[in-house]
Design a protein around this motif. Structure first.
Motif, PDB file in Angstrom:
ATOM      1  N   VAL A  24       0.855  -1.180   0.000  1.00  0.00           N
ATOM      2  CA  VAL A  24       0.000   0.000   0.000  1.00  0.00           C
ATOM      3  C   VAL A  24       0.894   1.233   0.000  1.00  0.00           C
ATOM      4  CG1 VAL A  24      -1.711   1.279   1.334  1.00  0.00           C
ATOM      5  CG2 VAL A  24      -1.804  -1.199   1.292  1.00  0.00           C
ATOM      6  N   VAL A  25       0.481   2.233  -0.742  1.00  0.00           N
ATOM      7  CA  VAL A  25       1.226   3.494  -0.769  1.00  0.00           C
ATOM      8  C   VAL A  25       0.442   4.544   0.016  1.00  0.00           C
ATOM      9  CG1 VAL A  25       2.378   3.005  -2.964  1.00  0.00           C
ATOM     10  CG2 VAL A  25       0.165   4.147  -2.958  1.00  0.00           C
ATOM     11  N   GLU A  26       1.125   5.629   0.363  1.00  0.00           N
ATOM     12  CA  GLU A  26       0.483   6.697   1.130  1.00  0.00           C
ATOM     13  C   GLU A  26      -0.763   7.232   0.444  1.00  0.00           C
ATOM     14  OE1 GLU A  26       3.314   9.718   2.086  1.00  0.00           O
ATOM     15  OE2 GLU A  26       4.520   8.369   3.331  1.00  0.00           O
ATOM     16  N   GLY A  27      -0.708   7.308  -0.884  1.00  0.00           N
ATOM     17  CA  GLY A  27      -1.844   7.824  -1.646  1.00  0.00           C
ATOM     18  C   GLY A  27      -3.084   6.956  -1.549  1.00  0.00           C
ATOM     19  N   THR A  28      -2.918   5.726  -1.121  1.00  0.00           N
ATOM     20  CA  THR A  28      -4.060   4.832  -0.890  1.00  0.00           C
ATOM     21  C   THR A  28      -4.469   4.873   0.576  1.00  0.00           C
ATOM     22  OG1 THR A  28      -3.331   3.343  -2.643  1.00  0.00           O
ATOM     23  CG2 THR A  28      -4.847   2.433  -1.022  1.00  0.00           C
ATOM     24  N   LEU A  29      -3.490   4.880   1.478  1.00  0.00           N
ATOM     25  CA  LEU A  29      -3.786   4.785   2.908  1.00  0.00           C
ATOM     26  C   LEU A  29      -4.434   6.044   3.465  1.00  0.00           C
ATOM     27  CD1 LEU A  29      -3.668   3.125   5.488  1.00  0.00           C
ATOM     28  CD2 LEU A  29      -1.440   4.173   5.936  1.00  0.00           C
ATOM     29  N   TYR A  30      -3.904   7.213   3.152  1.00  0.00           N
ATOM     30  CA  TYR A  30      -4.419   8.433   3.767  1.00  0.00           C
ATOM     31  C   TYR A  30      -5.897   8.696   3.453  1.00  0.00           C
ATOM     32  CZ  TYR A  30       0.041   9.620   5.826  1.00  0.00           C
ATOM     33  OH  TYR A  30       1.179   9.601   6.595  1.00  0.00           O
ATOM     34  N   PRO A  31      -6.351   8.527   2.214  1.00  0.00           N
ATOM     35  CA  PRO A  31      -7.794   8.687   1.975  1.00  0.00           C
ATOM     36  C   PRO A  31      -8.634   7.656   2.748  1.00  0.00           C
ATOM     37  CG  PRO A  31      -6.595   8.807  -0.094  1.00  0.00           C
ATOM     38  CD  PRO A  31      -5.615   8.377   0.954  1.00  0.00           C
ATOM     39  N   LEU A  32      -8.103   6.437   2.882  1.00  0.00           N
ATOM     40  CA  LEU A  32      -8.819   5.405   3.645  1.00  0.00           C
ATOM     41  C   LEU A  32      -8.918   5.814   5.119  1.00  0.00           C
ATOM     42  CD1 LEU A  32     -10.106   2.617   4.072  1.00  0.00           C
ATOM     43  CD2 LEU A  32      -7.793   1.681   4.208  1.00  0.00           C
ATOM     44  N   LEU A  33      -7.813   6.290   5.695  1.00  0.00           N
ATOM     45  CA  LEU A  33      -7.831   6.729   7.092  1.00  0.00           C
ATOM     46  C   LEU A  33      -8.799   7.901   7.285  1.00  0.00           C
ATOM     47  CD1 LEU A  33      -4.009   6.546   7.904  1.00  0.00           C
ATOM     48  CD2 LEU A  33      -5.802   5.010   8.762  1.00  0.00           C
ATOM     49  N   THR A  34      -8.813   8.818   6.341  1.00  0.00           N
ATOM     50  CA  THR A  34      -9.740   9.958   6.423  1.00  0.00           C
ATOM     51  C   THR A  34     -11.181   9.486   6.365  1.00  0.00           C
ATOM     52  OG1 THR A  34      -8.120  11.451   5.443  1.00  0.00           O
ATOM     53  CG2 THR A  34     -10.430  12.125   5.307  1.00  0.00           C
ATOM     54  N   ARG A  35     -11.474   8.561   5.468  1.00  0.00           N
ATOM     55  CA  ARG A  35     -12.842   8.036   5.356  1.00  0.00           C
ATOM     56  C   ARG A  35     -13.257   7.320   6.640  1.00  0.00           C
ATOM     57  NH1 ARG A  35     -14.524   3.269   3.692  1.00  0.00           N
ATOM     58  NH2 ARG A  35     -12.622   2.748   2.588  1.00  0.00           N
ATOM     59  N   LEU A  36     -12.352   6.500   7.201  1.00  0.00           N
ATOM     60  CA  LEU A  36     -12.658   5.790   8.445  1.00  0.00           C
ATOM     61  C   LEU A  36     -12.882   6.780   9.594  1.00  0.00           C
ATOM     62  CD1 LEU A  36     -10.072   2.860   8.171  1.00  0.00           C
ATOM     63  CD2 LEU A  36     -12.562   2.707   7.902  1.00  0.00           C
ATOM     64  N   LYS A  37     -12.092   7.856   9.626  1.00  0.00           N
ATOM     65  CA  LYS A  37     -12.263   8.888  10.651  1.00  0.00           C
ATOM     66  C   LYS A  37     -13.594   9.601  10.457  1.00  0.00           C
ATOM     67  CE  LYS A  37     -10.775  13.416  11.202  1.00  0.00           C
ATOM     68  NZ  LYS A  37     -12.121  13.747  11.111  1.00  0.00           N
ATOM     69  N   ASN A  38     -13.913   9.971   9.232  1.00  0.00           N
ATOM     70  CA  ASN A  38     -15.175  10.672   8.952  1.00  0.00           C
ATOM     71  C   ASN A  38     -16.389   9.803   9.251  1.00  0.00           C
ATOM     72  OD1 ASN A  38     -13.745  12.930   8.182  1.00  0.00           O
ATOM     73  ND2 ASN A  38     -13.943  12.542   5.991  1.00  0.00           N
ATOM     74  N   ASN A  39     -16.221   8.484   9.172  1.00  0.00           N
ATOM     75  CA  ASN A  39     -17.315   7.565   9.484  1.00  0.00           C
ATOM     76  C   ASN A  39     -17.385   7.229  10.976  1.00  0.00           C
ATOM     77  OD1 ASN A  39     -18.266   7.377   6.859  1.00  0.00           O
ATOM     78  ND2 ASN A  39     -16.951   5.653   6.353  1.00  0.00           N
ATOM     79  N   GLY A  40     -16.509   7.845  11.762  1.00  0.00           N
ATOM     80  CA  GLY A  40     -16.556   7.669  13.199  1.00  0.00           C
ATOM     81  C   GLY A  40     -15.857   6.421  13.717  1.00  0.00           C
ATOM     82  N   LEU A  41     -15.084   5.747  12.865  1.00  0.00           N
ATOM     83  CA  LEU A  41     -14.421   4.508  13.279  1.00  0.00           C
ATOM     84  C   LEU A  41     -13.047   4.745  13.878  1.00  0.00           C
ATOM     85  CD1 LEU A  41     -15.356   2.206  10.263  1.00  0.00           C
ATOM     86  CD2 LEU A  41     -16.676   2.752  12.310  1.00  0.00           C
ATOM     87  N   LEU A  42     -12.441   5.884  13.555  1.00  0.00           N
ATOM     88  CA  LEU A  42     -11.109   6.223  14.047  1.00  0.00           C
ATOM     89  C   LEU A  42     -11.131   7.613  14.663  1.00  0.00           C
ATOM     90  CD1 LEU A  42      -8.751   5.340  11.044  1.00  0.00           C
ATOM     91  CD2 LEU A  42      -9.353   3.885  12.985  1.00  0.00           C
ATOM     92  N   SER A  43     -10.200   7.794  15.587  1.00  0.00           N
ATOM     93  CA  SER A  43      -9.873   9.137  16.051  1.00  0.00           C
ATOM     94  C   SER A  43      -8.355   9.241  15.977  1.00  0.00           C
ATOM     95  CB  SER A  43     -10.383   9.369  17.471  1.00  0.00           C
ATOM     96  OG  SER A  43      -9.768   8.483  18.369  1.00  0.00           O
ATOM     97  N   TYR A  44      -7.831  10.394  16.310  1.00  0.00           N
ATOM     98  CA  TYR A  44      -6.382  10.534  16.272  1.00  0.00           C
ATOM     99  C   TYR A  44      -5.920  11.510  17.342  1.00  0.00           C
ATOM    100  CZ  TYR A  44      -7.436  14.703  13.496  1.00  0.00           C
ATOM    101  OH  TYR A  44      -7.935  15.892  13.051  1.00  0.00           O
ATOM    102  N   ASN A  45      -4.667  11.375  17.687  1.00  0.00           N
ATOM    103  CA  ASN A  45      -3.998  12.284  18.618  1.00  0.00           C
ATOM    104  C   ASN A  45      -2.760  12.824  17.941  1.00  0.00           C
ATOM    105  OD1 ASN A  45      -5.679  11.833  20.906  1.00  0.00           O
ATOM    106  ND2 ASN A  45      -4.657   9.878  21.230  1.00  0.00           N
ATOM    107  N   TRP A  46      -2.486  14.094  18.202  1.00  0.00           N
ATOM    108  CA  TRP A  46      -1.237  14.678  17.729  1.00  0.00           C
ATOM    109  C   TRP A  46      -0.181  14.451  18.799  1.00  0.00           C
ATOM    110  CZ3 TRP A  46      -0.477  16.116  12.910  1.00  0.00           C
ATOM    111  CH2 TRP A  46      -1.580  16.484  12.122  1.00  0.00           C
ATOM    112  N   VAL A  47       0.968  13.932  18.384  1.00  0.00           N
ATOM    113  CA  VAL A  47       2.058  13.663  19.311  1.00  0.00           C
ATOM    114  C   VAL A  47       3.292  14.407  18.822  1.00  0.00           C
ATOM    115  CG1 VAL A  47       3.528  11.862  20.315  1.00  0.00           C
ATOM    116  CG2 VAL A  47       1.101  11.392  19.882  1.00  0.00           C
TER     117      VAL A  47
END
Length: 122
Positions: A44-67
């Protein structure tokens, strides 16, 4: 060519599930997710993963923390939400059903019947 298309579709179909599985083990940085997917031979490349992570976050399945990072800007670490954990449980169940269907199809027999026969012989 037909096999390659089918293989690509199969990989795409399980990518979201694999990403959720990786994140379920604990807070993780996106490049570490990519490294784990690559080590599992799911390239998987970044161009595939980042949109997937954004979609999962927008669907309420993920959250994130800034470190804060010692080697650059802050990093975004992803983790599952309670809803993400519930969805992962549903996907686990679906995966078990699919694995059973594939194994049964390859063997050409109903595994439950075979298991029951083997248990009665014991």
């Amino acid at each position: 060519m037909i096999a390659e298309n089918t293989q690509t579709q199969m990989r795409k179909g399980i990518l979201e599930y694999c990403v959720l599985l990786i994140i379920s083990r604990g807070e993780i940085y996106a490049s570490d997710i990519i490294a784990e997917l690559k080590s599992a031979k799911l390239l998987v490349v970044e161009g595939t993963l980042y949109p997937l992570l954004t979609r999962l976050k927008n669907n309420g399945l993920l959250s994130y923390n800034w470190v804060e990072s010692t080697s650059g800007p802050p990093r975004k670490y992803y983790l599952l939400t309670p809803e993400g954990t519930a969805i992962l449980g549903q996907l686990d169940h679906t995966w078990q059903e699919l694995a059973y269907a594939i194994t049964t199809s390859k063997k050409g027999t109903d595994l439950e019947s075979e298991t029951q026969i083997n248990l009665t012989k014991s």
